[in-house]
Write a protein that holds these residues in place. Structure first.
Motif, short mmCIF file in Angstrom:
data_model
loop_
_atom_site.label_atom_id
_atom_site.label_comp_id
_atom_site.label_asym_id
_atom_site.label_seq_id
_atom_site.Cartn_x
_atom_site.Cartn_y
_atom_site.Cartn_z
N SER A 51 -68.42 115.49 63.53
CA SER A 51 -68.54 116.78 63.14
C SER A 51 -68.18 116.86 61.49
O SER A 51 -68.71 117.56 60.85
N GLY A 52 -67.19 116.36 61.39
CA GLY A 52 -66.51 116.23 59.85
C GLY A 52 -67.61 115.69 59.08
O GLY A 52 -67.79 116.29 57.83
N ALA A 54 -70.72 115.11 59.42
CA ALA A 54 -72.02 115.77 59.47
C ALA A 54 -71.99 116.91 58.44
O ALA A 54 -72.85 117.37 57.65
N ALA A 55 -70.76 117.64 58.48
CA ALA A 55 -70.47 118.86 57.56
C ALA A 55 -70.64 118.37 56.13
O ALA A 55 -71.12 119.06 55.13
N ILE A 56 -69.79 117.19 56.09
CA ILE A 56 -69.90 116.67 54.55
C ILE A 56 -71.34 116.16 53.95
O ILE A 56 -71.80 116.53 53.02
N GLN A 58 -73.99 117.57 55.25
CA GLN A 58 -75.04 118.54 54.92
C GLN A 58 -74.62 119.29 53.70
O GLN A 58 -75.51 119.97 52.63
N PHE A 59 -73.29 119.36 53.53
CA PHE A 59 -72.91 119.92 52.17
C PHE A 59 -73.48 119.19 50.89
O PHE A 59 -74.15 119.81 49.95
#
Length: 65
Positions: A51-52, A54-56, A58-59
């Motif tokens: 999840s981490g 994936a967030a990076i 996406q950012f």
């Protein structure tokens, strides 16, 4: 090397099988519970890491837009 006859082989297998020490029911239960807990813990850890990342990603992709 001397060849072992089938009868001698069976006798040796029987002797060796008699040396096996099987776990008790409690040991089996405790081991199964530990495997389940550690599997769940690792699943949560890898979910958090994924999840981490994936967030990076996406950012970073949001910066390109």
């Amino acid at each position: 090397m001397a060849k072992t006859t089938p009868g001698e082989f069976i006798r040796q297998v029987h002797v060796e099988a008699g040396k096996v020490v099987w776990p008790t029911g409690k040991e089996t239960w405790v081991t199964a519970v530990m495997v389940f807990l550690l599997t769940a813990l690792l699943a949560l850890f890898f979910f958090a890491v994924d999840s981490g990342f994936a967030a990076i990603v996406q950012f970073l992709l949001g910066l390109l837009a």
